[in-house]
Design an enzyme around this catalytic site. Structure first.
Site, PDB file in Angstrom:
ATOM      1  N   ARG A 298      57.845  25.085  51.067  1.00  0.00           N
ATOM      2  CA  ARG A 298      58.436  26.139  50.959  1.00  0.00           C
ATOM      3  C   ARG A 298      59.498  26.517  49.631  1.00  0.00           C
ATOM      4  O   ARG A 298      60.019  27.371  49.042  1.00  0.00           O
ATOM      5  CB  ARG A 298      58.833  27.057  52.594  1.00  0.00           C
ATOM      6  CG  ARG A 298      60.032  26.288  53.095  1.00  0.00           C
ATOM      7  CD  ARG A 298      60.627  26.787  54.061  1.00  0.00           C
ATOM      8  NE  ARG A 298      61.190  26.419  55.276  1.00  0.00           N
ATOM      9  CZ  ARG A 298      62.071  26.632  56.192  1.00  0.00           C
ATOM     10  NH1 ARG A 298      62.373  28.034  55.778  1.00  0.00           N
ATOM     11  NH2 ARG A 298      62.199  25.250  57.145  1.00  0.00           N
TER      12      ARG A 298
ATOM     13  N   GLU B 209      54.035  43.605  57.309  1.00  0.00           N
ATOM     14  CA  GLU B 209      53.142  43.397  56.280  1.00  0.00           C
ATOM     15  C   GLU B 209      51.398  44.142  55.487  1.00  0.00           C
ATOM     16  O   GLU B 209      51.455  43.830  54.438  1.00  0.00           O
ATOM     17  CB  GLU B 209      52.786  42.005  56.730  1.00  0.00           C
ATOM     18  CG  GLU B 209      53.718  41.090  57.176  1.00  0.00           C
ATOM     19  CD  GLU B 209      54.615  41.725  58.802  1.00  0.00           C
ATOM     20  OE1 GLU B 209      53.631  42.636  59.452  1.00  0.00           O
ATOM     21  OE2 GLU B 209      55.177  40.776  58.881  1.00  0.00           O
TER      22      GLU B 209
ATOM     23  N   PHE C 289      51.083  36.012  59.538  1.00  0.00           N
ATOM     24  CA  PHE C 289      51.345  37.383  58.683  1.00  0.00           C
ATOM     25  C   PHE C 289      50.474  37.594  57.793  1.00  0.00           C
ATOM     26  O   PHE C 289      50.254  38.298  56.869  1.00  0.00           O
ATOM     27  CB  PHE C 289      52.620  37.887  59.058  1.00  0.00           C
ATOM     28  CG  PHE C 289      53.373  37.713  60.839  1.00  0.00           C
ATOM     29  CD1 PHE C 289      52.685  37.249  61.271  1.00  0.00           C
ATOM     30  CD2 PHE C 289      54.702  36.860  60.436  1.00  0.00           C
ATOM     31  CE1 PHE C 289      52.661  36.783  62.590  1.00  0.00           C
ATOM     32  CE2 PHE C 289      54.880  35.996  61.468  1.00  0.00           C
ATOM     33  CZ  PHE C 289      54.480  36.533  62.884  1.00  0.00           C
TER      34      PHE C 289
ATOM     35  N   HIS D 156      54.782  28.675  56.183  1.00  0.00           N
ATOM     36  CA  HIS D 156      54.941  27.908  58.429  1.00  0.00           C
ATOM     37  C   HIS D 156      53.681  28.241  58.300  1.00  0.00           C
ATOM     38  O   HIS D 156      53.043  28.287  59.454  1.00  0.00           O
ATOM     39  CB  HIS D 156      55.409  29.237  58.592  1.00  0.00           C
ATOM     40  CG  HIS D 156      57.206  28.745  58.708  1.00  0.00           C
ATOM     41  ND1 HIS D 156      57.803  29.310  57.571  1.00  0.00           N
ATOM     42  CD2 HIS D 156      58.298  28.921  59.237  1.00  0.00           C
ATOM     43  CE1 HIS D 156      59.244  29.246  57.660  1.00  0.00           C
ATOM     44  NE2 HIS D 156      59.317  29.136  58.689  1.00  0.00           N
TER      45      HIS D 156
ATOM     46  N   ASP E 140      58.193  27.481  67.682  1.00  0.00           N
ATOM     47  CA  ASP E 140      58.036  28.591  67.218  1.00  0.00           C
ATOM     48  C   ASP E 140      56.761  28.875  68.346  1.00  0.00           C
ATOM     49  O   ASP E 140      56.338  29.573  69.024  1.00  0.00           O
ATOM     50  CB  ASP E 140      57.381  29.496  65.826  1.00  0.00           C
ATOM     51  CG  ASP E 140      59.357  29.960  65.771  1.00  0.00           C
ATOM     52  OD1 ASP E 140      59.993  29.923  66.738  1.00  0.00           O
ATOM     53  OD2 ASP E 140      59.036  30.229  64.712  1.00  0.00           O
TER      54      ASP E 140
ATOM     55  N   ARG F 135      56.766  24.825  56.480  1.00  0.00           N
ATOM     56  CA  ARG F 135      58.652  24.713  57.464  1.00  0.00           C
ATOM     57  C   ARG F 135      58.849  23.274  57.433  1.00  0.00           C
ATOM     58  O   ARG F 135      60.426  22.945  56.668  1.00  0.00           O
ATOM     59  CB  ARG F 135      57.928  24.975  58.686  1.00  0.00           C
ATOM     60  CG  ARG F 135      59.368  25.482  59.177  1.00  0.00           C
ATOM     61  CD  ARG F 135      59.335  25.996  60.287  1.00  0.00           C
ATOM     62  NE  ARG F 135      60.795  25.979  61.157  1.00  0.00           N
ATOM     63  CZ  ARG F 135      61.546  25.142  61.860  1.00  0.00           C
ATOM     64  NH1 ARG F 135      60.762  24.514  62.119  1.00  0.00           N
ATOM     65  NH2 ARG F 135      62.757  25.975  61.963  1.00  0.00           N
TER      66      ARG F 135
HETATM   67  C1  LIG Z   1      54.159  40.425  62.356  1.00  0.00           C
HETATM   68  C2  LIG Z   1      55.282  39.688  62.392  1.00  0.00           C
HETATM   69  N1  LIG Z   1      56.328  39.522  61.168  1.00  0.00           N
HETATM   70  C3  LIG Z   1      57.372  39.424  60.927  1.00  0.00           C
HETATM   71  C4  LIG Z   1      57.889  38.109  61.796  1.00  0.00           C
HETATM   72  C5  LIG Z   1      58.949  37.869  62.052  1.00  0.00           C
HETATM   73  N2  LIG Z   1      60.239  37.893  62.610  1.00  0.00           N
HETATM   74  C6  LIG Z   1      60.108  37.731  63.719  1.00  0.00           C
HETATM   75  S1  LIG Z   1      61.314  38.294  64.317  1.00  0.00           S
HETATM   76  C7  LIG Z   1      61.189  39.618  63.361  1.00  0.00           C
HETATM   77  C8  LIG Z   1      62.828  40.098  63.332  1.00  0.00           C
HETATM   78  C9  LIG Z   1      63.018  41.031  64.199  1.00  0.00           C
HETATM   79  O1  LIG Z   1      63.658  42.195  63.745  1.00  0.00           O
HETATM   80  P1  LIG Z   1      64.017  42.843  65.977  1.00  0.00           P
HETATM   81  O2  LIG Z   1      62.758  43.777  66.352  1.00  0.00           O
HETATM   82  O3  LIG Z   1      65.147  44.017  65.316  1.00  0.00           O
HETATM   83  O4  LIG Z   1      64.854  42.081  66.340  1.00  0.00           O
HETATM   84  P2  LIG Z   1      65.936  41.611  66.233  1.00  0.00           P
HETATM   85  O5  LIG Z   1      66.642  40.769  65.199  1.00  0.00           O
HETATM   86  O6  LIG Z   1      66.812  42.213  66.761  1.00  0.00           O
HETATM   87  O7  LIG Z   1      65.900  40.358  67.715  1.00  0.00           O
HETATM   88  C10 LIG Z   1      60.605  39.159  62.498  1.00  0.00           C
HETATM   89  C11 LIG Z   1      60.930  39.446  60.817  1.00  0.00           C
HETATM   90  C12 LIG Z   1      56.784  38.219  63.406  1.00  0.00           C
HETATM   91  N3  LIG Z   1      57.556  37.528  64.359  1.00  0.00           N
HETATM   92  N4  LIG Z   1      55.634  38.852  63.701  1.00  0.00           N
END
Ligand SMILES: Cc1ncc(C[n+]2csc(CCOP(=O)(O)OP(=O)(O)O)c2C)c(N)n1
Ligand SMILES: [Mg+2]
Lengths: 322, 283
Positions: A18, A66, A91, A117, A125, A175
């Site tokens: 990456r 996405e 995604f 990833h 994960d 990753r």
């Molecule tokens: C469909 C999807 N896109 C991206 C991700 C990667 N991802 C995991 S947690 C996250 C941020 C989530 O933000 P929030 O809902 O505010 O949770 P917090 O950071 O507050 O725990 C992302 C982008 C994912 N898990 N699923």
């Protein structure tokens, strides 16, 4: 153990593929003002921060959305921009398959779908994030070019090459820190397989992280008096069928190795090529119709049968079937 | 299950926070930030609000059900499930390791008691919860369905498909909560992708919206959940905006996205554990 092996390619450093993407994107952006970046709340994970910093007016944070990102990219490409989208491989594909299918592949838009990833080596994960079906989904789409480079240098070269190629591309990388064993000054030719090691008894067609495992497997096989040819299939589609047929005409059998399901992966593509032209024994190193799970990359490659030792076993089996 | 008093809930929360930190530290991987931020919510839900049997049956007939949409905060859920008797707390040490039932993101494949659907890919859990709530209605089952989502997760389009659906179908046996911590991976939500007036949005979609302003205060969280239950059965689904702080309970983790998904070092763990009383015994 690897250290004492006399591998034909060696490394002094490891890095993640990456980062090869991130550094390649920055260079592509410097060369061509039409290159734009989009990311769905994973700038750090995708290593897109340097591009964002240098070209803030050409970079778009889309949030965790996405499907919207794919549509935005398709729209931007209409007036000649070259959008690079960044999110995890899951995604980038399954999540947004119809958006890609209609707005990008069918509409022949010059969008580069850059997916990090991928595969089991994502690690802890677990299965929700470890996509093992993406190569299949993407190669089934007409007009789509599918690329899965093997190390930092090849990923960087591939990123720069796809910026100059017109048409939709799926670029898959990963990753973990991985050996850097290909040259930094390589020229990346889309669709051209790279014969890395010559051999006569069996051909190993490998893609992505498993190219390194294939290089290690070749050395192990050599210690046992078996001569393996190693071919780096960085482009799954269009597939270099000529290179595949030529090699198997000489060795008489092959192994395919990939961080993907048997179904839909490189192995499928190679098998189709052989069956249509010159049937020969083929063994598959990949995931056998199962989801992944949490664990370290090394443990997972071992458990799911994707490391050099499994390539060695598969090679012997293929030779035995000649 | 017996309902714990507020004092007991607070004690439990301290232990759950220790569990979260120790699990993530052990494997050097996982998501401590919002796990810590949602600890009061999980503890209040499982030890006071939810009518559930810890003799786990996936169908959950006659029980209240909980669905976690933001699956990355699995550490808090696993700790609470173990502490409420779904499985042995000793199993917490297998979190994210190979051959474990405690997958990085919650999964059903390995059969971990307490989990009814996989999550981790964001944006999907509310739809599932609505479906489960409607299935209960078909059966005349009086159980309530709970769901938790992230605030960054609100950026996913599927959330709004579900948001439109539930009021239309009068799914009024559902309490959905948003962990309103103002943070996501790349930074504060208002910098990454502004949610603007989330309350007005959900109201406009036809939900009964309540604010729990002190999402890390046990009394407030409990009061919010209790109040939410009184709003059920009136033709509208209920949305609980839970104002929390990411990383709550550990001074150097609180209030920043930096601890969304990284593990503490040995020294950081020691420092953090020093701030949290061991109330029920570490696993
Ligand atoms: C469909 C999807 N896109 C991206 C991700 C990667 N991802 C995991 S947690 C996250 C941020 C989530 O933000 P929030 O809902 O505010 O949770 P917090 O950071 O507050 O725990 C992302 C982008 C994912 N898990 N699923
Ligand atoms: Mg958040």
């Amino acid at each position: 153990m690897e250290k004492t092996l006399d591998t034909k390619f060696t490394y002094t450093e490891k890095s993640d593929t990456r980062s090869g993407f991130g550094d390649g994107l920055l260079e592509a952006g410097r060369k061509n003002p039409n290159v734009v970046g989009l990311c769905a709340d994973l700038i750090g994970s995708l290593k897109m921060g340097a591009f964002q910093k240098e070209f803030p007016e050409r970079f778009f944070q889309v949030g965790i959305a996405e499907a919207n990102m794919m549509g935005l990219a398709a729209g931007m490409s209409i007036n000649g921009k070259i959008p690079f989208t960044g999110t995890f491989a899951n995604f980038s594909t399954g999540r947004v398959y119809d958006q890609i299918r209609q707005s990008i592949a069918y509409s022949e838009k010059n969008v580069k779908i850059c997916a990090s990833h991928a595969g089991l080596t994502l690690g802890e994960d677990g299965a929700t994030h470890q996509i093992l079906e993406d190569l299949g989904m993407m190669k089934m789409l007409p007009n789509m070019t599918v690329i899965n480079p093997c190390d930092y240098n090849q990923t960087k070269a591939a990123t720069m090459a796809i910026a100059e190629h017109h048409g939709p591309v799926y670029l898959r990388f990963g990753r973990p820190k991985w050996p850097i064993f290909t040259p930094s000054d390589q020229k990346f030719e889309i669709g051209k397989a790279w014969k890395m090691i010559e051999g006569t008894d069996v051909t190993i067609f490998a893609t992505g992280h498993l190219v390194w495992e294939a290089v290690v497997a070749e050395a192990k096989l050599r210690e046992e008096g078996i001569s393996a040819e190693v071919i780096n299939i960085h482009t799954i589609k269009p597939l270099d069928t000529e290179a595949i047929l030529q090699s198997v005409a000489k060795t008489g059998c092959c192994v395919t190795a990939e961080e993907h399901q048997y179904n839909g992966g490189l192995g499928d593509s190679v098998a189709q090529t052989l069956v249509r032209n010159n049937p020969a024994p083929q063994e598959f190193v990949g995931v056998d119709d199962s989801f992944g799970e949490s664990g370290t990359p090394t443990d997972l490659l071992e458990k799911y049968g994707l490391n050099a030792d499994n390539i060695v076993k598969a090679a012997k089996k293929a030779i035995g079937r000649k | 299950m017996e309902k714990l008093s507020t004092e007991q809930l607070k004690k439990t929360a301290s232990q759950v926070r220790r569990d979260i930190l120790r699990m993530v530290h052990e494997v050097q991987s996982g998501h401590p930030g919002a796990s810590l931020g949602c600890t009061e919510f999980f503890v209040a839900l499982y030890f006071n609000q939810l009518n559930h049997n810890n003799d786990f049956k996936i169908e959950g007939k006659g029980e209240d059900l909980f669905f976690l949409s933001n699956g990355h905060i699995s550490p808090v859920w696993y700790s609470v499930l173990a502490r409420s008797g779904y499985f042995d707390t000793a199993e917490l040490k297998t979190f994210r390791k190979i051959n474990s039932r405690l997958q990085g993101h919650p999964a059903t494949e390995e059969g971990l008691p307490g989990i009814r659907i996989a999550s981790g890919s964001l944006g999907q859990g509310l739809s599932v919860a609505i479906g489960a709530a409607q299935a209960k209605k078909i059966d005349g089952d009086e159980g309530v369905v709970y769901a938790l989502m992230g605030d960054g997760e609100q950026q996913e389009g599927q959330i709004w498909e579900a948001a439109m659906y539930a009021p239309h179908h009068k799914v009024d046996n559902l309490i959905a909560t948003i962990d309103f911590n103002g943070q996501q991976i790349d930074g504060p939500t208002n910098v990454v992708m502004n949610l603007n007036d989330l309350k007005a949005k959900w109201e406009a979609f036809g939900w009964e919206v309540i604010d729990t302003l002190k999402g890390n205060d046990m009394e407030s969280v409990l009061a919010g959940l209790e109040y939410a239950r009184t709003l059920l059965g009136k033709g509208k689904p209920v949305l609980n905006l839970l104002h929390t702080e990411m990383g709550y309970g550990v001074d150097f983790m609180v209030g920043t996205h930096k601890w969304h998904g990284i593990a503490p070092s040995d020294e950081q763990l020691e420092n953090a554990l020093g701030q949290l009383e061991e109330t029920l015994g570490d696993y």
